[in-house]
Design an enzyme around this catalytic site. Structure first.
Site, PDB file in Angstrom:
ATOM      1  CB  ILE A   7     -37.630  22.816  31.388  1.00  0.00           C
ATOM      2  CG1 ILE A   7     -37.874  23.772  32.363  1.00  0.00           C
ATOM      3  CG2 ILE A   7     -36.918  23.500  30.039  1.00  0.00           C
ATOM      4  CD1 ILE A   7     -36.537  24.272  32.961  1.00  0.00           C
ATOM      5  N   GLY A   9     -36.197  19.370  26.757  1.00  0.00           N
ATOM      6  CA  GLY A   9     -34.905  19.388  26.249  1.00  0.00           C
ATOM      7  C   GLY A   9     -33.772  19.686  27.119  1.00  0.00           C
ATOM      8  CB  CYS A  10     -33.623  19.830  30.739  1.00  0.00           C
ATOM      9  SG  CYS A  10     -34.594  20.575  30.915  1.00  0.00           S
ATOM     10  CB  SER A  12     -27.212  19.903  25.790  1.00  0.00           C
ATOM     11  OG  SER A  12     -28.271  19.470  24.927  1.00  0.00           O
ATOM     12  N   GLY A  13     -27.479  22.401  26.812  1.00  0.00           N
ATOM     13  CA  GLY A  13     -27.564  23.940  26.146  1.00  0.00           C
ATOM     14  C   GLY A  13     -28.524  24.619  27.076  1.00  0.00           C
ATOM     15  CB  ILE A  14     -31.231  27.229  26.156  1.00  0.00           C
ATOM     16  CG1 ILE A  14     -30.140  28.091  25.311  1.00  0.00           C
ATOM     17  CG2 ILE A  14     -32.046  28.014  26.973  1.00  0.00           C
ATOM     18  CD1 ILE A  14     -30.941  28.464  23.880  1.00  0.00           C
ATOM     19  CB  SER A 140     -34.778  31.293  16.938  1.00  0.00           C
ATOM     20  OG  SER A 140     -33.729  31.724  15.915  1.00  0.00           O
ATOM     21  CE1 TYR A 153     -34.017  25.662  14.815  1.00  0.00           C
ATOM     22  CE2 TYR A 153     -33.465  27.856  13.927  1.00  0.00           C
ATOM     23  CZ  TYR A 153     -33.502  27.001  15.019  1.00  0.00           C
ATOM     24  OH  TYR A 153     -33.484  27.544  16.250  1.00  0.00           O
TER      25      TYR A 153
HETATM   26  P1  NAD Z   1     -29.098  22.037  22.348  1.00  0.00           P
HETATM   27  O1  NAD Z   1     -29.156  20.859  20.967  1.00  0.00           O
HETATM   28  O2  NAD Z   1     -28.154  21.824  23.267  1.00  0.00           O
HETATM   29  O3  NAD Z   1     -30.546  21.712  22.940  1.00  0.00           O
HETATM   30  C1  NAD Z   1     -31.682  21.134  22.266  1.00  0.00           C
HETATM   31  C2  NAD Z   1     -32.263  20.051  23.024  1.00  0.00           C
HETATM   32  O4  NAD Z   1     -33.557  19.533  22.533  1.00  0.00           O
HETATM   33  C3  NAD Z   1     -31.392  18.676  23.239  1.00  0.00           C
HETATM   34  O5  NAD Z   1     -31.136  18.486  24.786  1.00  0.00           O
HETATM   35  C4  NAD Z   1     -32.081  17.810  22.555  1.00  0.00           C
HETATM   36  O6  NAD Z   1     -31.855  16.368  22.854  1.00  0.00           O
HETATM   37  C5  NAD Z   1     -33.684  18.178  22.804  1.00  0.00           C
HETATM   38  N1  NAD Z   1     -34.558  17.487  22.008  1.00  0.00           N
HETATM   39  C6  NAD Z   1     -34.356  17.541  20.746  1.00  0.00           C
HETATM   40  N2  NAD Z   1     -35.310  16.533  20.101  1.00  0.00           N
HETATM   41  C7  NAD Z   1     -36.167  16.129  21.079  1.00  0.00           C
HETATM   42  C8  NAD Z   1     -37.320  15.500  21.350  1.00  0.00           C
HETATM   43  N3  NAD Z   1     -38.046  14.886  20.489  1.00  0.00           N
HETATM   44  N4  NAD Z   1     -37.912  15.576  22.522  1.00  0.00           N
HETATM   45  C9  NAD Z   1     -37.167  16.071  23.773  1.00  0.00           C
HETATM   46  N5  NAD Z   1     -35.953  16.401  23.450  1.00  0.00           N
HETATM   47  C10 NAD Z   1     -35.667  16.857  22.154  1.00  0.00           C
HETATM   48  O7  NAD Z   1     -29.258  23.332  21.724  1.00  0.00           O
HETATM   49  P2  NAD Z   1     -29.969  24.615  22.272  1.00  0.00           P
HETATM   50  O8  NAD Z   1     -29.245  25.775  21.820  1.00  0.00           O
HETATM   51  O9  NAD Z   1     -29.848  24.618  23.713  1.00  0.00           O
HETATM   52  O10 NAD Z   1     -31.329  24.746  21.824  1.00  0.00           O
HETATM   53  C11 NAD Z   1     -32.570  24.811  22.638  1.00  0.00           C
HETATM   54  C12 NAD Z   1     -33.448  25.529  22.041  1.00  0.00           C
HETATM   55  O11 NAD Z   1     -32.994  26.745  21.531  1.00  0.00           O
HETATM   56  C13 NAD Z   1     -34.091  25.200  20.634  1.00  0.00           C
HETATM   57  O12 NAD Z   1     -35.400  25.342  20.510  1.00  0.00           O
HETATM   58  C14 NAD Z   1     -33.366  26.017  19.422  1.00  0.00           C
HETATM   59  O13 NAD Z   1     -33.890  25.941  18.329  1.00  0.00           O
HETATM   60  C15 NAD Z   1     -33.329  27.299  20.202  1.00  0.00           C
HETATM   61  N6  NAD Z   1     -32.259  28.151  19.768  1.00  0.00           N
HETATM   62  C16 NAD Z   1     -31.092  27.773  19.560  1.00  0.00           C
HETATM   63  C17 NAD Z   1     -30.198  28.875  19.184  1.00  0.00           C
HETATM   64  C18 NAD Z   1     -28.712  28.550  19.042  1.00  0.00           C
HETATM   65  O14 NAD Z   1     -27.979  29.036  18.348  1.00  0.00           O
HETATM   66  N7  NAD Z   1     -28.009  27.564  20.005  1.00  0.00           N
HETATM   67  C19 NAD Z   1     -30.391  30.135  18.662  1.00  0.00           C
HETATM   68  C20 NAD Z   1     -31.807  30.318  18.915  1.00  0.00           C
HETATM   69  C21 NAD Z   1     -32.719  29.547  19.314  1.00  0.00           C
END
Ligand code: NAD
Length: 309
Positions: A7, A9-10, A12-14, A140, A153
């Site tokens: 996975i 981008g771990c 934070s978040g999703i 998204s 975006y």
């Molecule tokens: P988030 O900011 O908590 O997580 C995004 C993660 O991606 C972060 O941990 C960040 O450090 C990482 N990241 C950014 N650039 C990177 C790189 N070059 N290499 C490795 N990691 C990198 O936000 P989230 O909401 O958990 O986002 C996760 C996914 O969900 C994203 O693709 C986002 O587009 C998508 N998404 C989010 C939402 C929302 O409303 N939050 C809605 C729809 C889709």
């Protein structure tokens, strides 16, 4: 044997939630490689992983924008085999087009689109050889419908949708599945980081009317939307866990039923006018009522709810 799930981008978040949920699978079906660009941020994940750390979950460095980082990360995986790839890493970009640099837009594409493409190119030969695999892409609802002031975006998510829908056809021959997960608003650092950027940004070369529409119409509507129908990252992760566990994963999976009325507008009217006019109305008419402080009929509060909770 457990399936190896990588996975991106771990920190934070999703991504963090998904890594933790998969690692705690009660049937221990997964070996999770939870990756992040900056290992200095691994504390929250490690704490949330608890007992699973070092057992069903390992943390690794991965910058989706770097070929070297991807190669290095894959070389550390036992056998180099990834059964399930989750392209989750992503960045947002919001604001008036005239005030955003091309470099900032290119960064969004480098991360959201080419970052996923880079990872898929790296794991695909192995999946093809083994004639099995699952590629999950966190897209998204903005990959399905444009959203005002989110042009670059949304375009990066549309690009993912087109790319992976095309690839899905070929990959069925190899017994490899693709799933585009399409969350609506999710309450993570994502929105917080964006709003912080926006509150300090100047947006040069932007005319006063556009700035007014952005600051006084878009921003309050967006906050309202997150506040009323935003999902938790746990909920989104649960949907992804189900998708990963299914024997015939779907190509597309939306996560938020409360967003469905908006998402349906495009399907109902292929000309696109219904969606554009309805969201225009939502933004410019309803927000005006909100700004006037129309009292909510249900509880008398000053916030008029566009979306039922
Ligand atoms: P988030 O900011 O908590 O997580 C995004 C993660 O991606 C972060 O941990 C960040 O450090 C990482 N990241 C950014 N650039 C990177 C790189 N070059 N290499 C490795 N990691 C990198 O936000 P989230 O909401 O958990 O986002 C996760 C996914 O969900 C994203 O693709 C986002 O587009 C998508 N998404 C989010 C939402 C929302 O409303 N939050 C809605 C729809 C889709």
């Amino acid at each position: 044997a457990p399936r190896t799930v990588l996975i991106s981008g771990c920190s934070s978040g999703i991504g963090l939630e998904l890594a933790v949920q998969l690692a705690h699978d009660h049937r221990q079906r997964y070996q999770v490689v939870a990756t992040m660009r900056d290992l200095g941020k691994k504390g929250t994940l490690e704490e949330a992983a608890g007992d699973a750390l070092g057992q069903t979950l390992t943390v690794a460095q991965l910058d989706v924008c770097s070929d070297e980082s991807v190669a290095q990360c894959l070389s550390c995986i036992q056998g180099g085999e990834v059964d399930v790839l989750v392209n989750n890493a992503g960045v947002g970009l919001v604001g008036p087009l005239e005030g955003i640099s091309l470099a900032a837009m290119q960064n969004v594409f480098d991360t959201n689109f080419f970052g996923a493409v880079r990872l898929v190119r790296a794991v695909l030969p192995g999946m093809k050889r083994r004639r099995k695999g699952h590629i999950v892409v966190v897209s998204s609802v903005m990959g399905l419908q444009g959203v005002v002031f989110n042009e670059a975006y949304a375009a990066s998510k549309f690009a993912l949708e087109g790319f992976f829908e095309s690839l899905a056809v070929q990959l069925l021959q190899f017994n490899i599945f693709i799933t585009l997960v399409e969350p609506g608003p999710v309450v993570t650092d994502f929105e917080g980081k964006l709003l912080q950027q926006v509150s300090t940004a100047e947006f040069p070369d932007t005319d006063p009317d556009t700035l007014h529409y952005f600051r006084d119409f878009y921003l309050p509507t967006s906050r309202e939307l997150f506040h009323s129908i935003g999902q938790s990252p746990q909920d989104v992760a649960q949907v992804i866990v189900k998708v990963i566990g299914s024997t015939r994963p779907p190509l597309r999976r939306q996560t938020n039923a409360r967003y469905t009325p908006l998402a349906a507008l495009k399907a109902v009217d292929p000309s696109g006018s219904l969606y554009v006019r309805a969201t225009h109305c939502l933004l410019f008419r309803w927000t005006r009522l909100l700004n006037l402080g129309l009292r909510c009929l249900a509880c008398g509060c000053l916030r008029f709810r566009i979306w039922p909770r």
